[in-house]
Each structure stands twice: as structure tokens, then as C-alpha cells.
Design an enzyme around this catalytic site. Structure first.
Site, PDB file in Angstrom:
ATOM      1  N   ASP A  68     -60.263  34.612  48.489  1.00  0.00           N
ATOM      2  CA  ASP A  68     -60.601  35.504  49.586  1.00  0.00           C
ATOM      3  C   ASP A  68     -59.321  36.135  50.137  1.00  0.00           C
ATOM      4  OD1 ASP A  68     -60.198  32.758  50.179  1.00  0.00           O
ATOM      5  OD2 ASP A  68     -61.102  32.955  52.153  1.00  0.00           O
TER       6      ASP A  68
ATOM      7  N   GLU B 176     -47.436  29.146  50.784  1.00  0.00           N
ATOM      8  CA  GLU B 176     -48.804  29.068  50.275  1.00  0.00           C
ATOM      9  C   GLU B 176     -48.950  29.789  48.946  1.00  0.00           C
ATOM     10  OE1 GLU B 176     -53.197  30.353  52.042  1.00  0.00           O
ATOM     11  OE2 GLU B 176     -51.412  31.512  52.564  1.00  0.00           O
TER      12      GLU B 176
END
Length: 596
Positions: free
Chosen positions: A328, A551
Site C-alpha cells: 500500500d 523501512e
């Protein structure tokens, strides 16, 4: 409601470790009532709408992570007493929230490093890594685990109706940053890293927490919050169970595996249920897609979804379903935006419920093979092998049934998903329940699709490639435009979304490396090592420059963190630490090529 209509379907099944069935039912009913009360604040209702529409917090997730100081009914009653002007004023709402809620994360308790694991990773003591630069990096990564490890405070278990957090029996390892809860598929690479760090009990606890979710809800939610109960994430629990079982001695594994196997069977049933929307019949094949049971703004991304969807129930469902993919967001999920040469992608054009994703179906193939091997091990009391040898046969009927399901899915991969030099997503005419004829799925690509790393990494990881396919994949990886100095980009489309170019994500690097090593194709081991060198090198350079693990990273710029998406880039970071430790242990000093 925050929950799908079948939210507590499995609550009349015994929860592992609890007393008799009647007690289990009472516990489930009590938890359901508590979660539903909390949902009146965190998942729906006038307070949520007012706070999120007024942008009281820049990040909408901040509010829905705040534990309540009082019962939800009392807070909602106090909110109703506010004037209309106060309900629409961000400053007044901020004061109201401060009075009635604690800060996010206050429901979690940190653990001391001494409670978690050894001082340094065992593979360093074994002499697998002699380079001082890499040894220092490995120790630094190892020592990040205590900064991410938490346990649930007693205030959560004593008052479930006052928090959005799902209770956890065992310690959690959080991703980091704004993510103050565990996430489903992140946990696999965190577990790999914990096992490399010698933190076996913490790794097993993560798995037991997720198995507990299956026993309570029938599936693993996207993350450990009630607002995530409308969807799951890529089904990787089977691989987590396999990882911790393979790390056990044989006697321990024989004792532990049966309960885990029952949980995995239940999760598999959820994914294969047409009633839940995740299974679609295509010709003779039962294939899978993502499908979230949600028709409003996601509570944690309320404002963003309002702007994107413009009130469209269908768009709200698609946005939540994209969140279930773990990707996403990405132009991959748009019919037009995901085509090669696409000039643009808008989130509202996402149609993920019309896609049969190559990676999801490869994971389900792995799931079926793992269940077959587990069923045989449980039935015979023998040793579990996560990767069964080619042509393995099973005497146990349950094992044989799962093996046959895997065989049928592999046939679908060969006849529907394979395209000359890679596998591809299949597009259906729409997100309807089907059934669909096989030729519709095979021909409905809507144009030449841009390359995605899922086309290569996940089927290879799942051991779907035969010798010819593996050789073709190795050749096409060099020409697909994804490989950069800092690893492989997720797609070849620069849309500005975080799961598109130039971002490179840890789990896909890990899966591709593992799949290449296992394929045996000419040049595959050399390519795997090359990717591992690029990846560990970019992580190391970024860590030295910033002091953080990111991340995601930029595949085009060595040593740079990634960017884009609906929230600020995060550091910490669970799966990045896990993949780096996994590769440091696997390759050791072979990672040295002068670049890092």
C-alpha cells in the site's frame, strides 16, 4: 462495525491453552463485547469523524492508537455535550482528546535487554563473520531488538474496551516509528532476524501471538489493532511456524507442531472461503485475491481516504483491500496505471479485488505444501521438513489432500500465470465473485504490464520454478529494469507511491535471494550473492550516515533510504534489521566486495 460480519465465526472453537469449551466461549464473547465497545470510538462514530476530519493530528493513526482514560460510553457522552462549534474546532477537539485519552504507546511496556537474548549474535561467536566493519554492523543490529521489544501492559488486559490494541500473551517486536503494534507479514523477517540473533523464545512468542489471533478471529489481522480486523495481510504464518519448528530439537518440535498445525489449517480455510471473498474459481482452479470487508475510510488513514474516495463505497473497499496486500500503495493495482509506459496513477483507480496476484497465489502454494508436510509429520510423529523433496508422496489423507491442492495450483501457474520469462498477475473483468472461465483470466491484462519484483521473487521463493523457468528468470532479471546499485526496485513505475520505483523493500530482496539460491539455475547463486552484497551494503552505508535502519531503501542511490507514500518514511526497523542479520549470517565474509 470495525469487524466483518463473520468476525467471531470461530469463537465457539476452543482457544489453545484455555479450559473447557464453555469457558472458551465465554472468554470469546467477553473479548468480542470489549472490542465492540472500543470500536465505537476507534472505528466509527461521531468522535472519530470529528477528530479525523478536523485533522487534529497530522497522522490519523495517532488518535486511534491513544488509550482511553475513561470508558468509551462516558467519553462519547462527554463529546455529545460539546457545542457544535467545539466539535468542529481542531483546538477544542485537541483539548478534549488530551483530557480523555493517554498518549499512543502508553499501553506498552519496554523490556530490558537482559530479558531478551544473548549479548551478541551466536553466529559471530561461531566465527562466520570476521570482517570488523560487518561485525560491528551485526552487533548494532542485534542490539536494536530491545528498543523494539514490548509487552502488553496489564491495563490493556484489564480494560480491553479502553484501547485499540489487541492483547498479546507473549512479547512483541514492533516495526518501529509510528507502528506501535505487530504486523502480520513483517513478522516473518523479524523472526528470521531473531533466530539469527539467538532469540529463540522471542521468535516463538511472536508466532504464538499470531496463532492466538487465528484461534480467536479465524485469521491473522493486518496488525495488532481492532481497526485492522477488517482485513488480513499476505499469508506467511506457515513460513513463520516452519522457521521456529526447524530451529527446535526433534522432541520439542513433535510436541509443539500439532497445535500450530490446527491453527494453520483454520487460517487456510479462511483464505479458501468464497464466502469471505478471498477465493475465486477460475476454470478448474481455486485461486486467491485480496478482499477487505470494509466500506468506509480506514480509521488510521481517515482523512486520506475521504479525499481519495470522495464517498465511494467501492473505492473505500479497494483502498482497504490494497492495504491487505502489504503493497500500500502501488500502480501495480491499477488497470491503466500499472501498464508499461504509464504516465500516471491515481489511488482511486486501484482495482485490487479484480487481481489474482502472482505473489499471493505463490504464497498459497507454499502454504499448501507446508500444510502437507506438517500433516504427514503430525500423523506419523516424524520429522517435519519445510521444503519437501520433488515428487514427495504422502500416506496421510490430509497430507495428500493438501499436496493435491498444491499440485493443482502449480498447474494454474504453468498454464495461466507464466509468460515466457516471468510470472504475472492475472486480471479479471471486475471484482465480482465469479466463477470465471480460465481464458478470461488469461487474457484480461489490459495491456502490457510493467515489471514488478513480485513476478520473480515470490514464485522463486515458493519453489514454483522448473529448470527452464528458473533459467529464464535469471536472464530476465538482468533486463527488467529493476536492479539498481541499492537492490531491486519493487516495480519499474515511478508513481510517487512507496511500493513503486525507485523504492526497494527488505522482504522481497530476502525472498528473491532465497529463491535464487534454491533454484539451482546457472548463474542464480552468483546473482543471489550480488543482490545480497548490494542490499547489505546499502543498509550499512545508510546506517553509518544516519544512525538508523530504514523501512525501505532507494534502489537507484546506494546508501539512501526510500521515500513516498501516505506517511513519512519510518526508521527502526523490524524487517530491515531481520533481513540484514539473516544475510550477514548466511553469507558472512563473502559479502565483502569493496563496495561497503
Amino acid at each position: 462495525s470495525c469487524f466483518g460480519s463473520r468476525r467471531f465465526r470461530h469463537c465457539d472453537l476452543a482457544i489453545a491453552g484455555l479450559p473447557p469449551l464453555a469457558t472458551a466461549r465465554r472468554v470469546c464473547r467477553a473479548m468480542a463485547k470489549a472490542h465492540e465497545r472500543a470500536a465505537s470510538v476507534y472505528c466509527r462514530g461521531p468522535l472519530l469523524e470529528a477528530v479525523q476530519r478536523s485533522r487534529v493530528f497530522e497522522d490519523g493513526k495517532h488518535f486511534v492508537d491513544m488509550p482511553m482514560r475513561k470508558d468509551p460510553e462516558d467519553i462519547l457522552s462527554a463529546f455529545e455535550q460539546l457545542s457544535a462549534e467545539a466539535k468542529a474546532d481542531a483546538g477544542s477537539l485537541r483539548d478534549f482528546v488530551a483530557e480523555h485519552f493517554f498518549e499512543p504507546g502508553s499501553e506498552l511496556v519496554e523490556l530490558k535487554a537482559s530479558q531478551i537474548g544473548p549479548e551478541i549474535p551466536p553466529f559471530l561467536e561461531a566465527g562466520k563473520l570476521r570482517d570488523e566493519n560487518l561485525r560491528e554492523f551485526a552487533v548494532a543490529l542485534h542490539r536494536l531488538w530491545p528498543t523494539l521489544c514490548r509487552v502488553t501492559a496489564s491495563s490493556v488486559t484489564d480494560a480491553l474496551h479502553r484501547t485499540s490494541a489487541l492483547p498479546r500473551e507473549h512479547a512483541m517486536v514492533l516495526p518501529g516509528g509510528r507502528f506501535r503494534e505487530t504486523y502480520y507479514w513483517d513478522s516473518l523477517w523479524i523472526i528470521h532476524g531473531l533466530l539469527s540473533s539467538g532469540m529463540r523464545s522471542v521468535a516463538r512468542g511472536l508466532v504464538q501471538n499470531l496463532l492466538g489471533d487465528v484461534h480467536e478471529f479465524g485469521f491473522v489481522p493486518n496488525g495488532g489493532r481492532i481497526y485492522y480486523l477488517n482485513r488480513s495481510q499476505p499469508p506467511m504464518l506457515h513460513a513463520m511456524v516452519a522457521a521456529v519448528v526447524e530451529d527446535m530439537d526433534e522432541e520439542e518440535a513433535v510436541s509443539w507442531l500439532p497445535d500450530a498445525f490446527e491453527g494453520l489449517k483454520r487460517e487456510y480455510e479462511w483464505w479458501m472461503s468464497a464466502e469471505h471473498g478471498h477465493m475465486v474459481q477460475v476454470g478448474p482452479f481455486k485461486l486467491n485475491r485480496y478482499y477487505a470487508h470494509w466500506d468506509g475510510p480506514r480509521p488510521e488513514s481517515y482523512w486520506e481516504d475521504l479525499v481519495t474516495a470522495g464517498g465511494s463505497v467501492e473505492v473505500y473497499r479497494e483502498l482497504a483491500s490494497v492495504a491487505e496486500t502489504g503493497w500500500d500503495f502501488s500502480a501495480r493495482w491499477s488497470r491503466a496505471g500499472g501498464c508499461a509506459g504509464s504516465s500516471g496513477y491515481e489511488l482511486r483507480t486501484s482495482e485490487v479485488t479484480s487481481v489474482l496476484p502472482v505473489d499471493l497465489n505463490a504464497m498459497m502454494y507454499s502454504f499448501e505444501r507446508t500444510l502437507a508436510a506438517m500433516a504427514e509429520a503430525v500423523a506419523t510423529g516424524g520429522k517435519f521438513r519445510a521444503v519437501a523433496p520433488p515428487g514427495a508422496t504422502y500416506e496421510d489423507p490430509t497430507a495428500a489432500a493438501f499436496s493435491e491442492a498444491a499440485t493443482q495450483r502449480r498447474h494454474a501457474f504453468d498454464t495461466l500465470f507464466w509468460r515466457k520469462d516471468r510470472w504475472v498477475d492475472l486480471w479479471l473483468p471486475d471484482g465480482g465473485p465469479g466463477p470465471w472461465p480460465a481464458d478470461v483470466a488469461a487474457s484480461a491484462h489490459g495491456g502490457a504490464r510493467a515489471a514488478t519484483l513480485a513476478d520473480f521473487a515470490v514464485p522463486l521463493w515458493a519453489r514454483l520454478a522448473d529448470e527452464c523457468q528458473a533459467s529464464a528468470i535469471v536472464g530476465s532479471l538482468a533486463d527488467c529494469g529493476l536492479l539498481g546499485p541499492g537492490g531491486l526496485a519493487t516495480t519499474s513505475i515511478a508513481s510517487g507511491q512507496q511500493w513503486d520505483a525507485p523504492n526497494a523493500w527488505p522482504p522481497l530482496q530476502s525472498m528473491l535471494i532465497e529463491g535464487l539460491e534454491a533454484s539451482g539455475a546457472p548463474g542464480s547463486a552468483e546473482l543471489a550473492l550480488d543482490i545480497a552484497r548490494r542490499w547489505v551494503g546499502t543498509c550499512l552505508v545508510a546506517w553509518k550516515a544516519t544512525g538508523f535502519m530504514h523501512e525501505k531503501y532507494d534502489a537507484d542511490e546506494f546508501g539512501k533510504g526510500g521515500a513516498g507514500g501516505e506517511y513519512e518514511p519510518q526508521v527502526g526497523f523490524g524487517w530491515s534489521n531481520g533481513v540484514a542479520l539473516q544475510l550477514l549470517e548466511l553469507y558472512g565474509d563473502r559479502l565483502i566486495d569493496g563496495k561497503a
